[in-house]
Design an enzyme around this catalytic site. Structure first.
Site, PDB file in Angstrom:
ATOM      1  N   LYS A   1      -6.744   3.667   8.821  1.00 40.33           N
ATOM      2  CA  LYS A   1      -5.835   4.640   8.231  1.00 40.33           C
ATOM      3  C   LYS A   1      -6.443   6.046   8.257  1.00 40.33           C
ATOM      4  O   LYS A   1      -5.736   7.030   8.497  1.00 40.33           O
ATOM      5  CB  LYS A   1      -5.511   4.249   6.784  1.00 40.33           C
ATOM      6  CG  LYS A   1      -4.600   3.026   6.666  1.00 40.33           C
ATOM      7  CD  LYS A   1      -4.489   2.582   5.207  1.00 40.33           C
ATOM      8  CE  LYS A   1      -3.456   1.475   5.041  1.00 40.33           C
ATOM      9  NZ  LYS A   1      -3.401   0.985   3.642  1.00 40.33           N
TER      10      LYS A   1
ATOM     11  N   SER B   1       0.794  -1.234   0.000  1.00 37.34           N
ATOM     12  CA  SER B   1       0.000   0.000   0.000  1.00 37.34           C
ATOM     13  C   SER B   1       0.829   1.288   0.000  1.00 37.34           C
ATOM     14  O   SER B   1       0.288   2.379  -0.181  1.00 37.34           O
ATOM     15  CB  SER B   1      -0.979   0.011   1.176  1.00 37.34           C
ATOM     16  OG  SER B   1      -0.332   0.322   2.362  1.00 37.34           O
TER      17      SER B   1
END
Ligand SMILES: [Ca+2]
Ligand SMILES: [Ca+2]
Ligand SMILES: [Ca+2]
Ligand SMILES: [Ca+2]
Ligand SMILES: [Ca+2]
Ligand SMILES: [Ca+2]
Ligand SMILES: [Ca+2]
Ligand SMILES: [Ca+2]
Ligand SMILES: [Ca+2]
Ligand SMILES: [Ca+2]
Ligand SMILES: [Ca+2]
Ligand SMILES: [Ca+2]
Lengths: 198, 198, 198, 198, 198, 198
Positions: free
Chosen positions: B138, B95
């Site tokens: 996140k 990611s």
């Protein structure tokens, strides 16, 4: 999460059929060239056997460059990078061999890949295509992903014949035994847009 | 311990969103150039997949240097070092791909990164941005760190839509599918102060 | 067994604070140059993260040679060896970063290190100093070793404030956020005796 | 099986004291030169820390060649091989550092090693000698092997003082803190017979 | 799945007898040349001992090039790749040695391999053929695969004599002790079609 | 399966005595030269210590080329490959050292090895021969294999004296302490047939 077929606009991008820990899925083989000295880099969280497929594909192309319409001088002037998204999923096995080889031939010839096509099969150094496993799961994944044509080893024909015909609706199968057949079936004679001059 | 957004004064420093053993957090991707022969070094206690992201980012840039406004000759004259603080925390996964690629483009163009922006997403070799996991954690970490804008893969839009709107207050989201969109959104046209002449 | 502060006569020797399997201790970072082609060797029974700190320190110096008053040509003409005694003790973690970077700047500039000083902190590629753990144990070890001044990350100030003042008697603390502050505080403007001409 | 002290006729052969899985023992460090390009090879079933000692010794010599009376040009023209018999016994730890460094200085200067001498101690990159463990077992092994003089770190003096005096009869001890003392004590000014011209 | 004998049209493809986790089977050794600098690549999911067989075969050929009718200059101008399909099956052991060596001699001389022949045996560096295990299972697999002639080490004759004669119908056995006998028996004097000029 | 002594016709082939998982056995050390740049390759399913023996033997020869009657220039012009059949048996330990060194001296001088001789012993870098284990089992294996003369370290004499004399009938023992004695005893002054000109 399962992927969808995308387009065939870019050289070096070919759709494969895979069997990973999440079951059958399609995967994309991407390859690119950058100026260099002939190094091959392989990424995508791949195991040993799948990395070997990339080496076999590259060496096959080097040994058969003339037949494939590739100028051998290109091999020393560029680095090749083969990547298999998606990095979070470990991938292994020999079944991406035909896809990797097709990707590299598309890359070195800048020829467009046939639309809506996916493939699975092991390659050998002399250009044979060998049968692979997980056919049923791969076919179901291909349908979900809106694939129209599928390229397989002749010896995998019996695996297709064991699948209920209703699952196969809308799919066309091509059975091959030689890598040369794969190239003929999978690559068009059209160059990609903005084709690189190699 | 959770980090805070810092500034955007330095080329090659980009803020990412990570999901580590301590939960959601922001992380910084730092990259620098030193005179050399084109070697890539990667540090920060990174696993195999995250190291591969650095390779993919570097190769993508080499193959698309013209489109990115980078003179290819620079690649042979400098070594590139990518580092991800904090060394005590093991980090892995794909990611950070978009963050690494943005960091390197900022480095090679000496363009300033947009202020108060963070991003997360996998990259592919042909420049696609792929969705990633851990979005909720996140986003919460991004808020705590005073991030204002977040760049994500279009396919992660549904993950945002599942988060209670009150948690999203003060955050602007940008959804992308191509790496070229990331560069447009994340890099300003302004050079950093004391920009290197490459 | 715990070590004692020694002297500051030699370029490249800097005192760090460590937290090993025997508890808090001071450690010495030693670095030397020998004629060569720019190789970096690291010894001392170090783990992966601590080895990465050496790479980060070296690359930071190469990228900021001018600001540090170092002639870049030296990097290609010498090999650098960083060693951390004592070999029987495995060592890891990012907290020797500032010590390694100070050691290398002392080595390349042949400047004397400040007397009776020890330090601990992670470094980043853009020159930030990050907080580290085990502060209390490290401070007690520093006192036992007759250290007088301690250099720490600003974010570790709160860890010091939690220690009983009587334990801190005779110690002066310097809190920093940038590597440039470390260099200013830790290196004198005096060259070591018999300084090498680089 | 325990070894006996042999002679001091050959350059590069020095007697160390070791603590292996069979208890205390003496061991021999052997080193030789062959024409080459400056490679260092280390054999003898050694662990990571003991291999690092060889690197440290070699780098120390390169950085201090002048002081040791060695012409630096020799380092690029020869390969060095350090071997520690006996291959069936795994060996590790930093305590052969002084022995390896003495062996290499003897090799590069072709000076004879002092007769009936054995040594044990860790070395650091700035030439310090550090204390090591297993002293009692090593001393008893040295006596059995007919060693007469023993060279140790000053900080190991207390370990000797804890041994019953009757066990120490016939042994002379030299305590050192610097590698330069080791060289002075261990190497004679006499060249070995048939000394190589380097 | 068990394989069938194919043809002998291509240089460098030789049929071996293997004993893998699925029992006795035939396998193909494939080797190709591409322009290069003398590197040897080996793929096919092989273990350490089987990879060593490839090295031994290659080095034997280099040391005996004249006797084998091969111009030594070819070794520096080409890379050699040896592959053993099928990648999904791990393979190990020394018994493919004779097959690999025969494959390489066929490749470097472009001589055709004898029809319907399979072989199994370890090779040594001085050209001896050594006996191997699993003979009964290998013979049964050879029959199923329509092999007609089998080449074995003389010391494996007793293993054949212990098999019921009815299982051996239609098979001819050749027992050898030297690699030179293998070459004489296995390679025809006819070049393959479209033989490469080396 | 146990091996038989073969002949002494080929340079570089020497008979050793081994103690493997199947008990005592003889083994052959084979070595060959091919044109190259001085690389050493070692095969035969060997462990770390046995591979080190090959390195020690090679380095000893390089350092003592003159005394051994070998022209040093040969080392840069040839690659050396040492192989120990049989690949299916893992082998380790230092006891093949004397056999490997004898094999290499035979190879570089093209001198014939003494008939019906076998040997076992560790070598050191300064040319000592050290005692090894498993002597009784090795001697019995040597008799079965029709060996007539056996070369051992002087310190293994006591192991022989503990074996019943009737088992030793027909065997002659040579006890040595230096590698130079091994060479004198094991190599004849006669060149092998078709000796290579090096
Ligand atoms: Ca997927
Ligand atoms: Ca997807
Ligand atoms: Ca953090
Ligand atoms: Ca922080
Ligand atoms: Ca200590
Ligand atoms: Ca100490
Ligand atoms: Ca011993
Ligand atoms: Ca001994
Ligand atoms: Ca098969
Ligand atoms: Ca098959
Ligand atoms: Ca045997
Ligand atoms: Ca045998």
């Amino acid at each position: 999460e399962r992927d969808k077929y995308e387009n065939n606009n870019v050289a070096g991008v070919v759709t494969g059929l895979a069997w990973t820990r999440v079951g059958g899925d399609i995967l994309f083989i991407e390859s690119i060239l950058s100026k260099g000295k002939g190094n091959l880099t392989v990424t995508g969280n791949l195991g040993k056997v799948m990395k070997e497929s990339a080496t076999i594909a590259m060496e096959f192309i080097k040994a058969n460059a003339d037949d494939l319409g590739i100028n051998s001088e290109v091999f020393d002037k560029y680095n090749v990078h083969i990547h298999v998204p998606e990095g979070a999923t470990p991938k292994d096995g020999p079944s991406a061999g035909v896809t990797m080889l097709t990707s590299l031939v598309s890359l070195f010839t800048q020829r467009k890949v046939k639309k809506s096509l996916a493939m699975t099969g092991e390659i050998t150094l002399r250009g044979k295509v060998l049968p692979v496993g997980g056919i049923k799961e791969k076919i179901l994944a291909a349908k979900r992903a809106r694939i129209k044509e599928i390229l397989l080893c002749e010896e995998n024909r019996r695996d297709i014949e064991e699948i209920k015909p209703e699952y196969l609706k809308g799919l066309t199968f091509h059975y091959v035994t030689e890598m040369s057949d794969v190239i003929k079936l999978a690559l068009t004679n059209q160059k990609v847009k903005n084709a690189k001059k190699l």
